[in-house]
Design a protein around this motif. Sequence first.
Motif, short mmCIF file in Angstrom:
data_model
loop_
_atom_site.label_atom_id
_atom_site.label_comp_id
_atom_site.label_asym_id
_atom_site.label_seq_id
_atom_site.Cartn_x
_atom_site.Cartn_y
_atom_site.Cartn_z
N VAL A 1 0.95 -0.76 -0.17
CA VAL A 1 0.03 0.26 0.27
C VAL A 1 0.94 1.09 -0.10
CG1 VAL A 1 -1.89 1.57 1.29
CG2 VAL A 1 -1.61 -1.43 1.43
N LEU A 2 2.14 1.10 0.89
CA LEU A 2 2.72 2.40 1.18
C LEU A 2 3.93 2.83 -0.42
CD1 LEU A 2 4.67 4.87 2.40
CD2 LEU A 2 6.30 2.69 3.40
N ALA A 3 3.67 1.61 -1.86
CA ALA A 3 4.73 2.12 -2.44
C ALA A 3 3.50 1.83 -3.72
CB ALA A 3 5.29 -0.07 -2.46
N GLY A 4 2.49 2.25 -3.22
CA GLY A 4 1.28 2.61 -4.59
C GLY A 4 1.26 1.16 -5.50
N GLU A 5 1.55 0.02 -4.87
CA GLU A 5 0.59 -1.25 -5.69
C GLU A 5 -0.11 -2.12 -4.63
OE1 GLU A 5 4.03 -3.68 -4.09
OE2 GLU A 5 5.95 -2.65 -5.17
N LYS A 6 -0.66 -1.96 -4.03
CA LYS A 6 -2.31 -2.28 -3.31
C LYS A 6 -2.78 -1.08 -3.29
CE LYS A 6 -1.71 -7.03 -3.68
NZ LYS A 6 -2.56 -7.88 -4.24
N THR A 7 -3.71 -0.66 -2.52
CA THR A 7 -5.23 -0.22 -2.54
C THR A 7 -5.68 -0.61 -0.90
OG1 THR A 7 -6.91 -0.57 -3.42
CG2 THR A 7 -5.92 1.26 -4.24
N PHE A 8 -5.73 -0.14 -0.07
CA PHE A 8 -6.21 -0.41 1.09
C PHE A 8 -7.72 -1.67 0.70
CE2 PHE A 8 -9.56 -0.22 4.41
CZ PHE A 8 -9.41 -0.62 5.33
N GLU A 9 -8.74 -0.93 -0.28
CA GLU A 9 -9.64 -1.83 -0.53
C GLU A 9 -9.50 -3.41 -0.50
OE1 GLU A 9 -9.24 0.77 -1.01
OE2 GLU A 9 -10.94 2.07 0.02
N GLU A 10 -8.06 -3.66 -1.48
CA GLU A 10 -7.31 -4.84 -1.60
C GLU A 10 -6.04 -5.45 -0.61
OE1 GLU A 10 -5.73 -3.80 -6.68
OE2 GLU A 10 -5.13 -2.87 -4.92
N ASP B 1 -2.95 4.13 9.70
CA ASP B 1 -2.13 5.20 10.05
C ASP B 1 -0.94 5.63 9.51
OD1 ASP B 1 -4.60 5.64 10.36
OD2 ASP B 1 -5.12 5.03 12.76
N ASP B 2 -0.58 4.91 10.32
CA ASP B 2 1.37 5.28 9.75
C ASP B 2 1.53 4.95 8.46
OD1 ASP B 2 2.02 4.59 12.58
OD2 ASP B 2 2.07 2.80 12.43
N VAL B 3 0.76 4.39 7.99
CA VAL B 3 1.05 4.27 6.22
C VAL B 3 0.99 5.90 5.89
CG1 VAL B 3 0.26 3.82 4.46
CG2 VAL B 3 0.86 2.06 6.32
N ASP B 4 -0.51 6.54 6.16
CA ASP B 4 -0.68 7.56 5.70
C ASP B 4 -0.60 8.92 5.84
OD1 ASP B 4 -3.59 6.75 4.78
OD2 ASP B 4 -4.72 6.96 5.95
N LYS B 5 0.11 8.51 7.43
CA LYS B 5 1.11 9.90 7.51
C LYS B 5 2.83 10.04 7.03
CE LYS B 5 0.21 9.48 12.69
NZ LYS B 5 0.92 9.16 13.62
N MET B 6 3.12 9.06 6.86
CA MET B 6 3.83 8.66 6.11
C MET B 6 3.91 9.31 4.17
SD MET B 6 6.56 5.21 6.25
CE MET B 6 5.43 3.69 7.77
N LEU B 7 2.79 8.90 3.85
CA LEU B 7 2.16 9.28 2.08
C LEU B 7 2.40 10.60 2.24
CD1 LEU B 7 -0.28 6.28 0.99
CD2 LEU B 7 1.48 6.89 0.09
N THR B 8 1.77 10.75 3.63
CA THR B 8 1.20 12.94 3.15
C THR B 8 2.35 13.45 3.32
OG1 THR B 8 -0.34 12.70 4.68
CG2 THR B 8 0.50 14.60 4.99
N ALA B 9 3.73 12.88 3.57
CA ALA B 9 5.23 13.28 3.77
C ALA B 9 5.54 13.17 2.80
CB ALA B 9 5.96 12.36 5.23
N ALA B 10 5.86 12.27 1.56
CA ALA B 10 5.88 12.35 0.63
C ALA B 10 5.77 12.63 -0.29
CB ALA B 10 5.90 10.27 0.34
N GLU B 11 3.82 13.28 -0.10
CA GLU B 11 3.60 14.32 -1.00
C GLU B 11 4.58 15.49 -1.42
OE1 GLU B 11 -0.47 15.06 0.26
OE2 GLU B 11 -1.39 13.06 -1.43
N LYS B 12 5.43 15.69 0.29
CA LYS B 12 5.64 16.86 0.15
C LYS B 12 7.26 16.72 -0.44
CE LYS B 12 3.16 18.75 4.55
NZ LYS B 12 2.84 18.15 5.44
N GLY B 13 7.79 15.46 -0.69
CA GLY B 13 8.87 15.71 -0.64
C GLY B 13 10.03 15.51 -0.09
#
Length: 836
Positions: free
Chosen positions: A67-76, A149-161
């Motif tokens: 999910v973090l890598a973008g290979e899966k979604t939560f629904e999957e 929730d941890d994954v969401d925090k990392m995705l938010t940080a990654a959006e900013k680079g």
Amino acid sequence: MNVTIAPDMKGTHGVLSRGRRLVVIGNGMAGCRAVEEILSRDGTRFDVTIFGAEPRVNYNRIMLSPVLAGEKTFEEIVINGQDWYDDNHIQLVSGDPVVGIDRQQKHVITRSGRIENYDTLLIATGSDPFIIPVPGKDLDGVVTFRDLDDVDKMLTAAEKGGSAVVIGGGLLGLEAAHGLSLRGMDVTVVHLMPTLMERQLDEAAGYLLKAELEKRGQTILTSANTKEIVGKDGKVSAVLLEDGTVIPAEIVVMAAGIRPATGLAKEAGLDVERGILVDDHMVTSDPDILAVGECVQHRGLCYGLVAPLWDMCRSLADYATDTPSGYGGSVTSTKLKVSGIDLFSAGDFTSGEDCEDIVMRDASRGIYKRVVVKDSKIVGAVLYGDTADGNWYFDLLKKEKDISDIREALIFGQAFASGGATLDPNAAVAALSDDAEICGCNGVSKGQVVSCINNGARSLDAVRSTCKASASCGSCTGLVESLLAVTLGEDAVETGPKTMCKCTSFTHDDVRALILEKNLKAIPQVMQELHWSTPDGCSSCRPALNYYLLCAWPGDYVDDQKSRFVNERLHANIQKDGTYSVVPRMWGGITSPKELRAIADAAEKYQARLVKVTGGQRIDLFGIKKEDLPGIWADLNAAGMVSGHAYGKSLRTVKTCVGSEWCRFGTQDSTGLGVQIERMTWGSWMPHKFKIAVSGCPRNCAEATIKDFGIVCVDSGYELHVGGNGGIHVRATDLLCKVETEQEAMEHCAAFIQLYREDARYLERTAPWIERKGLDWLKEALFSDPNTVNELARRFRNSQRFSQDDPWAQRAGGERADLHSHLAEVRPLQIISEVA
């Protein structure tokens, strides 16, 4: 639902009471699996209430990395949706964790003050991440990697680079680093020990792993001790190592290990050492309280991997339903969930005086294998680069089988050890014992898969839906397919038309036909009318539905950007380091000093790390940051350049040679024709990427005979070729026909594309489409009626007007949509994968 149940309702949970009250603390993999096992044995024994700390249903935590890598979604990665709880009369209380256990009154108390009585209590609280005790550990930006929730925090940080530091080079740490790297962050892994994954890998395999990760752009620091997490204004800014090294960081991921979550059990007075003490039936020091999973300690051991949890759950369910079996401990194996890296480890590889190491190295292929043997039995195995025999070694290890007779061939794998290098892979799977593990993610043995097949599962999807083998990460798919073939015979395995995805029972062809038949013109309408089993679809069906609606109703249906993959939304190709590549279009491969100057200026301004001429006669700018994409496209648009759609399910390129204008062998103006065809077809939406080439003579310098549509100029006119592919499976084109004029060539090209668009399935290239339908069918469809080519070409031109008006097509000239404003749209639905 966070309400306090009135005393007269306790034990009913809003439904007719079905038996003894079983309360489960923990809605994770262990707690829910234990309930599943109990229900499979006796579905009426308990009235079940499950308390979960997270505000969501049960999901597969070991798939958080994809999910973090973008290979899966939560629904999957959801294991049990709300329907599972409802169908089994289970009350799920999510987002309201249990904070106390009263053993005398036999009830639990939640954070909101809710009290729930129990007859039997199951503790499945899992584990807590270990936070290394250094200054700065509580700063904003320090996260763990244990839940969504941890994954969401990392995705938010990654959006900013920016930069990320991962503390810990174990399984979780490396998977977190991989995901953040794919999301575009500069990642440094800080690991205390000299070898990555030192509990699972020896020094040699650890070295290979480190080298591969460094090739992918990550910085790996081993034998590195963290001294302090440095902050600025209450937020992480850097990590300071003991040797004085300072590593800038916008986010720090703590992945230094886990500890059993025993707080509730301790406060309740249960016997606790490192974990909650349990016997072979998962019973704690209180006979009315069971415990299972990462929170327990059994025979002195605590397990942090998923496979032992399944063994525990089976033993617990046997005991809870009066058929006690007893858990004797587990031998564990490990796989790393990082795409492109094959790694397997099992048992003890520390070796010793009475152990023998059998090693094979193949440097050219990046393969390393080591098997540790003691008293003619395998006690450990490490595989890197080729893990095909991992299950076989693991089965020999668990069974403590004598390997004396196969000692000389052991390191070469099961095929050689069983009598020959050409052994049928199906026979290798057949040789596994019934209790050999097939699916580690869901704890499914070979015997369970075979039983599932014998009870009616005739396809891979049927096996997945019945016993869950291959339903998670998919690495065991080949084993399940082999078991289907071995059990049923090759001809009996159902491989017929597959459904579009698990959201529907309809095939791609069914959906296309019903969209027209029922006049369906919106994705929600399709899902409602065709009884979709999910509320919003998934990353497989939404892009397909979006395409089919575009194709069925050009001009009426509005392209749904939220249903496109990230590369189509951002108009750039995501690369493995998380940056993007930008490819402006060059009509027919022709450019000008003005365009070259604009490309050079953009490459310098946005610090492109690589400028490369592509195989399709374009210039590709690599290493562009996500936040710079609107700017670079605005600059290129200002110079009159539009996208080459190198990311799209659309026309990619029209490759040409110089043709008769310059070449002494040229028979026709291939360059001019290529430009005309590209201007006719650019911006088109198609089932998959589409490539065209025009060669000026039979010498075929433009490689027209490995393109989706190829034109070879000859003295008498033009040969038209279709269905080529120069990718993984190279396919030469089929000769469709010969025509005399450029206009005829363009008409036939438009007609072929339109037929492909109207008939092929989404994500089906022309090569497999033609192989599926047949060349004779194609010629019949195009030429049986003399008006068909003109009619298909007319439909193509009509729909193309709307294709080139879509914002994602970036129309050139005064009617061009501003790309940078499109890129600023709100964040699309998360159901679409972040990697195309």
